[in-house]
Design a protein around this motif. Structure first.
Motif, PDB file in Angstrom:
ATOM      1  N   VAL A 223       0.824  -1.163  -0.067  1.00  0.00           N
ATOM      2  CA  VAL A 223       0.026  -0.187  -0.129  1.00  0.00           C
ATOM      3  C   VAL A 223       0.875   1.259  -0.120  1.00  0.00           C
ATOM      4  O   VAL A 223       1.937   1.344   0.666  1.00  0.00           O
ATOM      5  CB  VAL A 223      -0.817  -0.003   1.167  1.00  0.00           C
ATOM      6  CG1 VAL A 223      -1.652   1.319   1.364  1.00  0.00           C
ATOM      7  CG2 VAL A 223      -1.652  -1.175   1.315  1.00  0.00           C
TER       8      VAL A 223
ATOM      9  N   THR B 227       4.466   1.846   2.109  1.00  0.00           N
ATOM     10  CA  THR B 227       4.013   1.542   3.602  1.00  0.00           C
ATOM     11  C   THR B 227       4.417  -0.176   3.610  1.00  0.00           C
ATOM     12  O   THR B 227       4.879  -0.813   2.494  1.00  0.00           O
ATOM     13  CB  THR B 227       2.543   1.426   4.016  1.00  0.00           C
ATOM     14  OG1 THR B 227       1.929   0.628   3.278  1.00  0.00           O
ATOM     15  CG2 THR B 227       1.918   2.868   3.722  1.00  0.00           C
TER      16      THR B 227
ATOM     17  N   GLU C 213      -3.848   1.093  -3.191  1.00  0.00           N
ATOM     18  CA  GLU C 213      -3.342  -0.325  -3.551  1.00  0.00           C
ATOM     19  C   GLU C 213      -3.121  -0.435  -5.073  1.00  0.00           C
ATOM     20  O   GLU C 213      -4.066  -0.391  -6.028  1.00  0.00           O
ATOM     21  CB  GLU C 213      -4.323  -1.489  -3.242  1.00  0.00           C
ATOM     22  CG  GLU C 213      -4.960  -1.330  -1.817  1.00  0.00           C
ATOM     23  CD  GLU C 213      -5.932  -2.395  -1.509  1.00  0.00           C
ATOM     24  OE1 GLU C 213      -6.192  -3.321  -2.466  1.00  0.00           O
ATOM     25  OE2 GLU C 213      -6.515  -2.411  -0.434  1.00  0.00           O
TER      26      GLU C 213
ATOM     27  N   CYS D 254      -8.249   3.167  -4.828  1.00  0.00           N
ATOM     28  CA  CYS D 254      -8.064   4.287  -3.655  1.00  0.00           C
ATOM     29  C   CYS D 254      -9.018   3.849  -2.649  1.00  0.00           C
ATOM     30  O   CYS D 254     -10.152   3.818  -2.808  1.00  0.00           O
ATOM     31  CB  CYS D 254      -8.610   5.627  -4.378  1.00  0.00           C
ATOM     32  SG  CYS D 254      -8.664   6.775  -3.417  1.00  0.00           S
ATOM     33  N   ARG D 255      -8.273   3.981  -1.408  1.00  0.00           N
ATOM     34  CA  ARG D 255      -9.227   3.469  -0.235  1.00  0.00           C
ATOM     35  C   ARG D 255     -10.028   4.736   0.307  1.00  0.00           C
ATOM     36  O   ARG D 255     -11.181   4.316   0.676  1.00  0.00           O
ATOM     37  CB  ARG D 255      -8.255   3.152   0.758  1.00  0.00           C
ATOM     38  CG  ARG D 255      -7.625   1.860   0.575  1.00  0.00           C
ATOM     39  CD  ARG D 255      -6.685   1.140   1.639  1.00  0.00           C
ATOM     40  NE  ARG D 255      -6.099   0.001   1.560  1.00  0.00           N
ATOM     41  CZ  ARG D 255      -5.475  -0.531   2.387  1.00  0.00           C
ATOM     42  NH1 ARG D 255      -4.954  -0.135   3.442  1.00  0.00           N
ATOM     43  NH2 ARG D 255      -4.884  -1.824   2.294  1.00  0.00           N
ATOM     44  N   GLU D 256      -9.542   5.938  -0.114  1.00  0.00           N
ATOM     45  CA  GLU D 256     -10.465   7.192   0.358  1.00  0.00           C
ATOM     46  C   GLU D 256     -11.702   7.064  -0.458  1.00  0.00           C
ATOM     47  O   GLU D 256     -12.767   7.255   0.163  1.00  0.00           O
ATOM     48  CB  GLU D 256      -9.549   8.243   0.248  1.00  0.00           C
ATOM     49  CG  GLU D 256      -8.573   8.664   1.195  1.00  0.00           C
ATOM     50  CD  GLU D 256      -7.410   7.776   1.185  1.00  0.00           C
ATOM     51  OE1 GLU D 256      -7.038   7.362   2.358  1.00  0.00           O
ATOM     52  OE2 GLU D 256      -7.081   7.117   0.194  1.00  0.00           O
TER      53      GLU D 256
ATOM     54  N   ARG E   8       1.024   5.720   0.173  1.00  0.00           N
ATOM     55  CA  ARG E   8       0.287   6.988   0.619  1.00  0.00           C
ATOM     56  C   ARG E   8       0.966   8.016  -0.228  1.00  0.00           C
ATOM     57  O   ARG E   8       2.471   8.079  -0.302  1.00  0.00           O
ATOM     58  CB  ARG E   8       0.671   7.201   2.001  1.00  0.00           C
ATOM     59  CG  ARG E   8      -0.261   6.165   2.963  1.00  0.00           C
ATOM     60  CD  ARG E   8      -0.198   6.585   4.270  1.00  0.00           C
ATOM     61  NE  ARG E   8      -0.983   5.584   5.296  1.00  0.00           N
ATOM     62  CZ  ARG E   8      -0.197   4.662   6.028  1.00  0.00           C
ATOM     63  NH1 ARG E   8       0.986   4.917   6.123  1.00  0.00           N
ATOM     64  NH2 ARG E   8      -0.867   3.634   6.666  1.00  0.00           N
TER      65      ARG E   8
ATOM     66  N   SER F 297      -5.096  13.904   0.320  1.00  0.00           N
ATOM     67  CA  SER F 297      -4.164  12.640   0.827  1.00  0.00           C
ATOM     68  C   SER F 297      -4.772  11.220   0.597  1.00  0.00           C
ATOM     69  O   SER F 297      -5.928  11.303   0.592  1.00  0.00           O
ATOM     70  CB  SER F 297      -3.756  13.081   2.181  1.00  0.00           C
ATOM     71  OG  SER F 297      -3.219  14.146   2.463  1.00  0.00           O
ATOM     72  N   ARG F 298      -3.875  10.547  -0.242  1.00  0.00           N
ATOM     73  CA  ARG F 298      -4.601   9.243  -0.949  1.00  0.00           C
ATOM     74  C   ARG F 298      -3.670   8.055  -0.151  1.00  0.00           C
ATOM     75  O   ARG F 298      -2.612   8.150   0.102  1.00  0.00           O
ATOM     76  CB  ARG F 298      -4.645   9.181  -2.151  1.00  0.00           C
ATOM     77  CG  ARG F 298      -5.415  10.214  -3.004  1.00  0.00           C
ATOM     78  CD  ARG F 298      -6.799  10.378  -2.639  1.00  0.00           C
ATOM     79  NE  ARG F 298      -7.459  11.485  -3.428  1.00  0.00           N
ATOM     80  CZ  ARG F 298      -8.202  11.230  -4.472  1.00  0.00           C
ATOM     81  NH1 ARG F 298      -8.279  10.064  -5.124  1.00  0.00           N
ATOM     82  NH2 ARG F 298      -8.841  12.077  -5.257  1.00  0.00           N
ATOM     83  N   GLU F 299      -4.647   6.917   0.154  1.00  0.00           N
ATOM     84  CA  GLU F 299      -3.886   5.633   0.386  1.00  0.00           C
ATOM     85  C   GLU F 299      -4.285   4.799  -0.942  1.00  0.00           C
ATOM     86  O   GLU F 299      -5.645   4.666  -1.064  1.00  0.00           O
ATOM     87  CB  GLU F 299      -4.448   5.053   1.836  1.00  0.00           C
ATOM     88  CG  GLU F 299      -3.697   3.992   2.199  1.00  0.00           C
ATOM     89  CD  GLU F 299      -3.918   3.863   3.646  1.00  0.00           C
ATOM     90  OE1 GLU F 299      -4.832   3.025   3.920  1.00  0.00           O
ATOM     91  OE2 GLU F 299      -3.377   4.443   4.539  1.00  0.00           O
TER      92      GLU F 299
END
Length: 304
Positions: free
Chosen positions: A141, A196, A159, A176-178, A143, A155-157
């Motif tokens: 993952v 990460t 995969e 995108c988890r957001e 960021r 701000s993005r997290e």
């Protein structure tokens, strides 16, 4: 590590007449004694390696021992080497380098390149691409901070799933988890990229390239541009794939088909970069947009 070294030695021997133990030891950063043991292992596997004595002696594959080349032709090999070489210039991938060495074995004319491709882009930092590729490969993952088309910071997290080079830019596609959905990000707008230690387990599907295929045909409109003779090279660099008419005074008229040109920020930026060297003929509304933008630029420099 030993297996990878053995495979690499085999392909190097197949691609060279004679290689000395010392040169192989230097390349793989091992002792000559280790290379001799590797050669013994290769011979034990049934590959006919012979030893040549003398000043220019060393090891080589017995003459007549060849790969079956019937499944791939010279043209195919050259194309593969061209593409892989372009990737090597960006990612410095040892595995890609070894693959190129193996392909060269299949065709002795592979060094006679008739096509060169350079995928390097000054718009993207090379280290960013290598880190992103590492994250994709290791399913880690990431960021990062991102600037959108509307100049909004988020701000993005993510995969990460794959990198895509198109329209002279690199893009990263991932989950995108957001947003809880799949998104595509232009790499040049990604900042503070962090890999990460978290790994994602889901096997995402890789989407196909939609490019403009999702755009409705009625959204396209002709943009006609008159170009001063002194600006032809610059405009051709941007709009070579267009309808062109050479005028009697040496100027040219370009006609390009653009999807929703009045809302295409990229088009406005390119047209302004031509300065006084180009003029929009139509659509007339685009003239007004450029004039308004030029006025804003003048206002920025009023106090200078």
């Amino acid at each position: 590590m030993k297996l990878e070294r053995l495979i690499s030695i085999i392909f190097k021997l197949l691609n060279n007449e004679i290689l000395s133990a010392s040169s192989l030891a230097d390349e793989f950063q091992v002792s000559s004694r280790t290379i001799y043991r590797d050669i013994e292992a290769i011979c034990a596997a049934g590959i006919p390696v012979v030893s040549y004595q003398g000043t220019n002696g060393g090891f080589g594959i017995i003459e007549g021992y060849k790969f079956d080349k019937s499944l791939i032709g010279s043209y195919d090999i050259l194309n593969l080497i061209t593409v892989l070489s372009s990737l090597l210039s960006i990612f410095e991938d040892k595995e890609v380098e070894h693959t190129i060495d193996r392909l060269k074995i299949l065709d002795t004319n592979s060094n006679n390149k008739t096509l060169l491709v350079d995928l390097e882009s000054h718009r993207t930092e090379p280290n960013s691409l290598m880190n992103l590729r590492k994250a994709i490969h290791e399913k880690r993952v990431i960021r990062f901070d991102y600037v959108s088309n509307k100049n909004e910071f988020t701000s993005r997290e993510l995969e990460p799933i794959h990198l895509h080079y198109k329209f002279r830019n690199w893009y990263l596609y991932g989950y995108c988890r957001e947003r809880q959905n799949y998104r595509e990000f232009r790499v040049s707008r990604m900042m503070s990229i962090t890999l990460t230690q978290e790994k994602f387990l889901q096997n995402h599907e890789i989407k196909g390239d939609s490019s403009y295929s999702d755009c409705k045909l009625e959204g396209f409109e002709d943009v006609v541009i008159w170009v001063n003779p002194n600006s032809l090279a610059e405009v051709l660099d941007q709009f070579q794939n267009s309808s062109k008419v050479i005028n009697s005074d040496g100027s040219m008229t370009f006609t390009i088909s653009v999807y929703q040109p009045l809302h295409a920020g990229w088009l406005k930026s390119i047209l302004l970069s031509f300065g006084s060297g180009a003029k929009i003929i139509k659509p007339v509304e685009l003239q007004s947009i450029l004039i308004d933008e030029a006025k804003k630029i003048i206002k920025v420099y009023e106090d200078v």
